[in-house]
Design an enzyme around this catalytic site. Sequence first.
Site, PDB file in Angstrom:
ATOM      1  N   GLU A   1       0.721  -1.231   0.030  1.00 27.43           N
ATOM      2  CA  GLU A   1       0.162   0.057  -0.037  1.00 27.43           C
ATOM      3  C   GLU A   1       0.844   1.248  -0.044  1.00 27.43           C
ATOM      4  OE1 GLU A   1      -2.540   2.468   3.341  1.00 27.43           O
ATOM      5  OE2 GLU A   1      -2.300   0.182   3.473  1.00 27.43           O
TER       6      GLU A   1
ATOM      7  N   ASP B   1       0.848   3.855  -3.081  1.00 27.01           N
ATOM      8  CA  ASP B   1       0.617   5.396  -2.898  1.00 27.01           C
ATOM      9  C   ASP B   1       1.359   6.185  -3.662  1.00 27.01           C
ATOM     10  OD1 ASP B   1      -0.789   7.579  -1.482  1.00 27.01           O
ATOM     11  OD2 ASP B   1       1.107   7.668  -0.626  1.00 27.01           O
TER      12      ASP B   1
ATOM     13  N   GLU C   1      -4.405   0.596  -3.417  1.00 22.17           N
ATOM     14  CA  GLU C   1      -3.076   1.101  -3.374  1.00 22.17           C
ATOM     15  C   GLU C   1      -2.107  -0.154  -3.490  1.00 22.17           C
ATOM     16  OE1 GLU C   1      -3.308   5.398  -1.531  1.00 22.17           O
ATOM     17  OE2 GLU C   1      -3.032   3.552   0.058  1.00 22.17           O
TER      18      GLU C   1
END
Length: 243
Positions: A57, A61, A133
Site C-alpha cells: 500500500e 500510494d 493502493e
Amino acid sequence: MGTTLTALIQDNEEGLQELQERIGYQFRDLQLLQLSLVHSSFAFERLDDGRHNETLEFLGDAVLDLTVGFILFSRFPEMREGKLTRIRSALVNEGGLAERAREIGLGGPLLLGKGETAAHGSDKPSILSCAYEALVGAVFLDGGYQAALAFVRQFFEPHIDHHQEQLVSVDAKSALQELLQERFNEGPEYVLIGEEGPAHARLFSITVRFQGQELGAGRASSKKEAEQQAAREALIVLRRQNG
C-alpha cells in the site's frame, strides 16, 4: 494452525484469475497479487509469517501519485501546478480509490479477519482504498513502471475529464480570471444586463466580456451565481477556441 501465501494462492486460484481478467493484467508472481489482498486483520489471525498488504500500500500510494501526475501533466501541459494537484487529489483520495476498487470487484477476493468480515469491511472505503493502493504497488513490482502506468491509465483516464469539469465548476470566476491573466495579463468584466421578477424572487442576467467580446451569459436568483454561470460558459468557449 496458520497458513501460507502459497496455500492461499491454491485455495483462491479461481478468484485470483478472475481478478486478473477484470484488470487486464496477468501476474508473473502470484504471491504479489495474493499479498495485496491480505488485510492486516487476516494476517494476524491466519498467516504464519504475519505478512499483509500495508507495505505494498505504501509503495502503491507513491506509484499512484507519479502515474496520475504524469497522465495529468501529459493531458494538460499548460495547466497550473495548483490545479493539477487538486485534480490529482480528487482522483486518488480515499473515496476515489474506493470507487475504483469497487469497479474491479476488489472487495470479493479481499482476505479479512473475523471482526472485519462481520463488520462488512470488504465495502469500507478505508479498506478498499488501501487494497487498491496495494494492488497498484503489486503491479509495479511485478511488471515495472510501464505496466503500472498502463493499469492506472486504463481505470483513471475515464474519470479525469469529470473531475476537471467538477473543479472548474466550483469556482469558474477564479478559473476564468486566472486563465485570462495568464494569457493576456488582463481580467474579464461582468455586466448586469437585466433584472426581473418580484423582490422575493428576483432574477439577474449577467454577461462576461473580454476585450469587447461577450464570452458567456448567466441568469440566476443571485448576482454571484449568475456570474459563475457566465464564467462557466466563457471557459467552455475559450477551451473550444484553443482546441
